[in-house]
Structures are given as C-alpha cells and as structure tokens.
Enzyme design. Sequence first.
Site, PDB file in Angstrom:
ATOM      1  N   LYS A 166       0.835  -1.205   0.000  1.00 41.85           N
ATOM      2  CA  LYS A 166       0.000   0.000   0.000  1.00 41.85           C
ATOM      3  C   LYS A 166       0.867   1.251   0.000  1.00 41.85           C
ATOM      4  CE  LYS A 166      -3.900  -2.309   2.202  1.00 41.85           C
ATOM      5  NZ  LYS A 166      -4.615  -2.623   3.441  1.00 41.85           N
ATOM      6  N   GLN A 170      -5.648  -1.586   9.402  1.00 36.38           N
ATOM      7  CA  GLN A 170      -5.275  -2.888   8.853  1.00 36.38           C
ATOM      8  C   GLN A 170      -5.781  -4.019   9.744  1.00 36.38           C
ATOM      9  OE1 GLN A 170      -3.595  -3.433   5.805  1.00 36.38           O
ATOM     10  NE2 GLN A 170      -4.399  -5.463   6.242  1.00 36.38           N
ATOM     11  N   ASP A 206     -11.178   1.257   2.775  1.00 39.29           N
ATOM     12  CA  ASP A 206     -11.505  -0.155   2.558  1.00 39.29           C
ATOM     13  C   ASP A 206     -12.961  -0.357   2.160  1.00 39.29           C
ATOM     14  OD1 ASP A 206      -9.291  -1.823   2.738  1.00 39.29           O
ATOM     15  OD2 ASP A 206      -9.265  -1.763   4.913  1.00 39.29           O
TER      16      ASP A 206
END
Length: 212
Positions: free
Chosen positions: A5, A49, A72
């Site tokens: 990322k 995360q 997300d």
Amino acid sequence: YVGHKEKCCAEVGFRSTVLRLDEAISEAYLLGEIAKLNNDPDVDGFIVQLPLPKHISEQKVIEAINPRKDVDGFHTDLLLLLGELDEVHRVAGDAHGQVRVLLRMLDGILELLKHYDIETSGKNCVVIGRSNIVGRPIANLLSQKGWDCTVTMCHSRTKNLKEVVREADIIIAALGQAEFVTADMVKDGAVIVDVGITRVKSDKTKSGWKLL
C-alpha cells in the site's frame, strides 16, 4: 499488505503515513486514534489494517471510521448501498458531490468473471465464507439482476459442506484457511475464484514466510 500500500501510494502520488501501534493497546485508545483521523482535515482517507488483536472488536473499529474516509469500504453505511447498485463499477455519490468507491475486491472478482467470459446467469454459485468484507457482499451482488446466479453461502457450520460445494458451477473461496478447497470438492468444469491469502512459514524464502 501495508508495504504494498505504501509503494502504490508513492507510485500514484498519494502522501501516506503508517501509524504503528503496540498490539497491547486498549480498544478505547485505538478508537481515540481513529477519532483524531476522522477529525483531521489533512487526512482524506485511511485504513485500519485487519486483523486486530483479539481483545479489540473489529466491528466496533470499522463502524468508528467516518464513512467518507473509509478507504476499505467496510463501514455498514457503505455495505447497505450495495443492494441499491446496478452498475458494474460500484460507486455512490453523496450529498456533497463526493464519490465513494465501494469494495474494490468485489469489483476484482466481477472483472475476472467478465474477462474470462464466465456465464453466470442461472448458474449455481457457492461462496465459502460469510465475512462482511467479501462473503456476504459478493453473494448479494451475484444474486442481483445482470449476474443472476443462484447463490449458496457456506461457512464453518454448514453441514455436508463438500457435497454442497461439489454441486457448484462457480466457487468463490473467501476464507483465511490455506488449501481448504480440495480437488474432491470441485466438479469437472467448475470455475474457482480464490480470494483468500494466507501467510505460512517456509524454509525456501529469505523472509521465512510465503503466501498461499
């Protein structure tokens, strides 16, 4: 994941920061850090995360993220919109004219089916896994008009799981257990989309780990 990322952000010109917190922090502390990011005008979006330490509620953390900053796309407000979307690329505008991209992993699955000209209409699709991240929303999408699958969602409590999966024309494996789907569970000609990624120890790599 995090390393990739960071790399991708740099390649496309996003300024990114990684906040690494001790796994022993309290749930309240993490929620406080999320609140700071929600209220920071210099932060356009962020990701927490997963997975999280067991003493912290993932759902509570996901719901604490401002939906407009939820990169997300796991927030319930975004998931609910999936049932209202007909277009292939899942986007929804809000009252401020902003565009939110919903669950790119789902679009990845749909793009694979389209790219390989996989017929879905009337086909028996079995989704293994019932997470709010992949299992539930992809089952919802593939049952909608335009895809028209007959969808069965299986999970750890499904009885006769092998027999159910063996009847599938399309199998979507969305669970975090490596090599769960075996040859005897797949009928000839079935299509398999493997979503799960699991890190396992390996003595053949420099890092001591490999991805399955």
